[in-house]
Scaffold this active site. Structure first.
Site, PDB file in Angstrom:
ATOM      1  CG  ASN A   1      -1.982   0.999   1.286  1.00 38.18           C
ATOM      2  OD1 ASN A   1      -1.442   2.430   0.908  1.00 38.18           O
ATOM      3  ND2 ASN A   1      -3.069   1.002   1.651  1.00 38.18           N
TER       4      ASN A   1
ATOM      5  CD  GLU B   1      -4.552   4.347   1.058  1.00 37.35           C
ATOM      6  OE1 GLU B   1      -5.150   5.556   1.096  1.00 37.35           O
ATOM      7  OE2 GLU B   1      -3.990   3.681   2.000  1.00 37.35           O
TER       8      GLU B   1
ATOM      9  CG  ASP C   1      -4.603  -2.082   3.445  1.00 37.18           C
ATOM     10  OD1 ASP C   1      -5.053  -2.760   4.164  1.00 37.18           O
ATOM     11  OD2 ASP C   1      -4.444  -0.916   3.305  1.00 37.18           O
TER      12      ASP C   1
ATOM     13  CG  ASN D   1      -8.037  -1.082   5.908  1.00 36.12           C
ATOM     14  OD1 ASN D   1      -7.193  -0.766   6.495  1.00 36.12           O
ATOM     15  ND2 ASN D   1      -8.101  -0.818   4.420  1.00 36.12           N
TER      16      ASN D   1
ATOM     17  CG  ASP E   1      -0.536  -4.326   4.278  1.00 39.66           C
ATOM     18  OD1 ASP E   1      -1.103  -3.566   3.395  1.00 39.66           O
ATOM     19  OD2 ASP E   1      -0.357  -3.607   5.297  1.00 39.66           O
TER      20      ASP E   1
ATOM     21  CG  ASP F   1       0.257   4.708   6.494  1.00 41.83           C
ATOM     22  OD1 ASP F   1       0.053   4.296   5.405  1.00 41.83           O
ATOM     23  OD2 ASP F   1      -0.658   5.576   6.678  1.00 41.83           O
ATOM     24  CG  HIS F   2       0.257   0.274   4.595  1.00 37.72           C
ATOM     25  ND1 HIS F   2      -0.654  -0.956   4.703  1.00 37.72           N
ATOM     26  CD2 HIS F   2      -0.508   1.241   4.419  1.00 37.72           C
ATOM     27  CE1 HIS F   2      -1.794  -0.264   4.902  1.00 37.72           C
ATOM     28  NE2 HIS F   2      -1.894   0.809   4.928  1.00 37.72           N
TER      29      HIS F   2
END
Length: 263
Positions: free
Chosen positions: A12, A39, A152, A154, A223, A252-253
């Site tokens: 991501n 994303e 991802d 989530n 993930d 941030d991933h």
């Protein structure tokens, strides 16, 4: 020369425009064969296809202005598209699902809805999307050839997949309904590659930008790399390229991967 091992990865980017240098550096260093990106946060025309081709990767992508966006990359080849968009709701126009054949593997790249705040319409959409995914995945898991779902999700599957379960107990990512939906998906016969390799050992794929959580390894595992039985029997290893997350102005991933015996 035919590959004996394939490295499948998901990443991501949190904006491909801002993170393109990180993506290219990671591709050059780690050389994954199959990549799912999420994303993109960019329209189709802004996708950096030329830069990726120079890096040795063919691509399929589905962009969306400012939000969402998914892509699939093949090292040394262009993925052969089989599906664009998750079936089950023709009204859903969000760019969250892309499916293609890459190096002999049918790959589904997903960006599952976040679902916050919950309760509310965004959480309802998340659960509906997961139900649609399960219905479609049921038709993929028993195919006689290798299949992977990368992305991802989530979803924090269990309390051991988060540095502090109490701090996240109200978040949509770890609500009981979400966890049950993920368990239902695994119950079809999918193998969670990262958890299979790491067992009970903590392993994270996401760290927020607060209080040096990345440096302190206070993260989440959201993930995932899921393998159908045909592909799972060749699982050789899995991991997280955390060094990418520790770069300046990183997503941030971190890229999350599994290595498998090539079909």
């Amino acid at each position: 020369m035919a590959r004996t091992t394939l490295k499948l990865a998901t990443f991501n980017l949190n904006g491909i425009g801002a993170r393109l240098p990180h993506l290219l550096a990671w591709l050059a260093r780690e050389k994954p064969d199959i990549v799912a990106l999420q994303e993109l946060k960019a329209v189709d025309d802004a996708f950096p296809v030329d830069a990726l081709e120079k890096a040795g990767y063919g691509a399929l992508w589905q962009g969306e202005r400012s939000w969402n966006g998914v892509a699939l990359l093949g090292r040394g080849m262009v993925p052969v598209e089989s599906r664009r968009g998750l079936p089950g709701d023709p009204r859903d126009r969000q760019s969250r699902y892309l499916e293609a054949a890459i190096h002999g593997v049918l790959v589904a790249g997903i960006y599952l809805p976040n679902g916050n705040p919950q309760p509310g319409p965004k959480f309802d959409y998340k659960l509906q999307w997961m139900a649609r995914l399960a219905r479609h995945a049921q038709g993929l898991v028993d195919l006689p050839h290798p299949v992977a779902i990368l992305g991802d999700f989530n979803v924090i599957p269990t309390d051991k997949d988060v540095y502090d379960a109490k701090a996240w107990k109200k978040d949509a990512l770890m609500q009981p309904e979400v966890r049950r939906a993920y368990e239902t998906l695994l119950g079809q016969g999918w193998t969670d590659a990262l958890r299979t390799v790491f067992g009970a050992e903590p392993v994270y794929t996401f760290w927020d930008y607060f209080r040096q959580h990345a440096e302190r390894d206070r993260g989440l595992r959201i993930d995932h790399v899921l393998l159908n039985p045909v592909l799972a029997k060749g699982l050789k290893g899995a991991g997280v390229d955390r060094w990418v997350r520790l770069q300046e102005k990183a997503s941030d991933h971190a890229p999350t991967w599994a290595s498998v015996r090539a079909p």
